[in-house]
Design a protein around this motif. Structure first.
Motif, short mmCIF file in Angstrom:
data_model
loop_
_atom_site.label_atom_id
_atom_site.label_comp_id
_atom_site.label_asym_id
_atom_site.label_seq_id
_atom_site.Cartn_x
_atom_site.Cartn_y
_atom_site.Cartn_z
N LEU A 129 22.06 6.33 1.05
CA LEU A 129 21.87 4.96 0.27
C LEU A 129 21.14 4.84 -1.04
CD1 LEU A 129 21.50 2.65 3.46
CD2 LEU A 129 23.58 3.18 2.35
N SER A 130 21.42 4.05 -1.74
CA SER A 130 20.80 3.84 -2.89
C SER A 130 19.24 3.28 -2.46
CB SER A 130 21.23 2.72 -4.11
OG SER A 130 21.23 1.54 -3.55
N PRO A 131 18.09 3.40 -3.67
CA PRO A 131 16.87 2.70 -3.15
C PRO A 131 16.96 1.45 -2.79
CG PRO A 131 16.84 4.26 -4.97
CD PRO A 131 18.19 3.98 -4.85
N GLU A 132 17.82 0.65 -3.42
CA GLU A 132 17.91 -0.98 -3.27
C GLU A 132 18.48 -1.17 -1.99
OE1 GLU A 132 19.12 0.73 -6.38
OE2 GLU A 132 17.54 0.15 -7.18
N GLN A 133 19.46 -0.36 -1.59
CA GLN A 133 20.14 -0.38 -0.21
C GLN A 133 19.07 -0.15 1.00
OE1 GLN A 133 23.44 2.10 -1.15
NE2 GLN A 133 24.77 0.39 -1.14
N ARG A 134 18.26 0.99 0.58
CA ARG A 134 17.24 1.40 1.66
C ARG A 134 16.30 0.22 1.98
NH1 ARG A 134 17.70 6.63 -0.90
NH2 ARG A 134 15.78 6.30 -2.25
N ALA A 135 16.06 -0.48 0.66
CA ALA A 135 15.13 -1.56 0.76
C ALA A 135 15.51 -2.71 1.76
CB ALA A 135 14.55 -1.92 -0.68
N ALA A 136 16.70 -2.82 1.22
CA ALA A 136 17.70 -4.23 2.13
C ALA A 136 17.70 -3.75 3.47
CB ALA A 136 18.78 -4.34 1.34
N VAL A 137 17.87 -2.84 3.97
CA VAL A 137 17.88 -2.38 5.38
C VAL A 137 16.68 -2.59 6.18
CG1 VAL A 137 18.10 -0.36 7.08
CG2 VAL A 137 19.66 -0.49 5.14
N ILE A 138 15.34 -2.31 5.59
CA ILE A 138 14.10 -2.58 6.03
C ILE A 138 13.70 -3.89 5.75
CG2 ILE A 138 13.47 0.00 6.37
CD1 ILE A 138 11.56 -0.54 3.99
N ALA A 139 14.20 -4.65 4.90
CA ALA A 139 13.74 -6.09 4.69
C ALA A 139 13.36 -6.74 5.59
CB ALA A 139 14.68 -6.79 3.42
N HIS A 191 0.69 -1.10 -0.07
CA HIS A 191 0.04 0.10 -0.01
C HIS A 191 0.91 1.20 -0.01
CE1 HIS A 191 -2.92 -3.07 1.23
NE2 HIS A 191 -3.60 -2.28 0.88
N VAL A 192 2.25 1.30 0.24
CA VAL A 192 2.85 2.31 0.44
C VAL A 192 4.30 2.15 -0.14
CG1 VAL A 192 2.20 3.41 2.70
CG2 VAL A 192 4.12 1.91 2.56
N SER A 193 4.80 3.38 -0.71
CA SER A 193 6.17 3.17 -1.32
C SER A 193 7.21 3.12 -0.30
CB SER A 193 6.58 4.63 -2.09
OG SER A 193 6.67 5.71 -0.83
N THR A 194 8.38 2.68 -0.86
CA THR A 194 9.56 2.37 -0.14
C THR A 194 10.02 3.76 0.68
OG1 THR A 194 10.37 0.84 -1.61
CG2 THR A 194 12.04 1.60 0.01
#
Length: 68
Positions: free
Chosen positions: A47-57, A20-23
């Motif tokens: 961080l890059s968007p991919e790195q930020r996504a990995a942090v919260i994964a 429902h929400v963006s990264t």
């Protein structure tokens, strides 16, 4: 649905929220929930968007960590 008996409730909640929400919105939630200081928040945004996504994964709530 209910989270009773779920092994990783945080992961289930993040999975539901991601639909429902963006990264970027998830990062804002992550920063708020974990009360990150400004310096740490800035490093996260650098961080890059991919790195930020990995942090919260692994989950939206950090446990047993400290700000060095």
């Amino acid at each position: 649905g209910r989270l009773t008996g779920v092994r990783n409730p945080s992961g289930v909640v993040v999975s539901r929220i991601k639909s429902h929400v963006s990264t970027d919105e998830l990062i804002n939630i992550f920063v708020d929930i974990n009360q990150l200081d400004r310096a740490c928040e800035q490093k996260l945004w650098d961080l890059s968007p991919e790195q930020r996504a990995a942090v919260i994964a692994p989950g939206i709530y950090l446990q047993n960590v400290r700000n060095p």
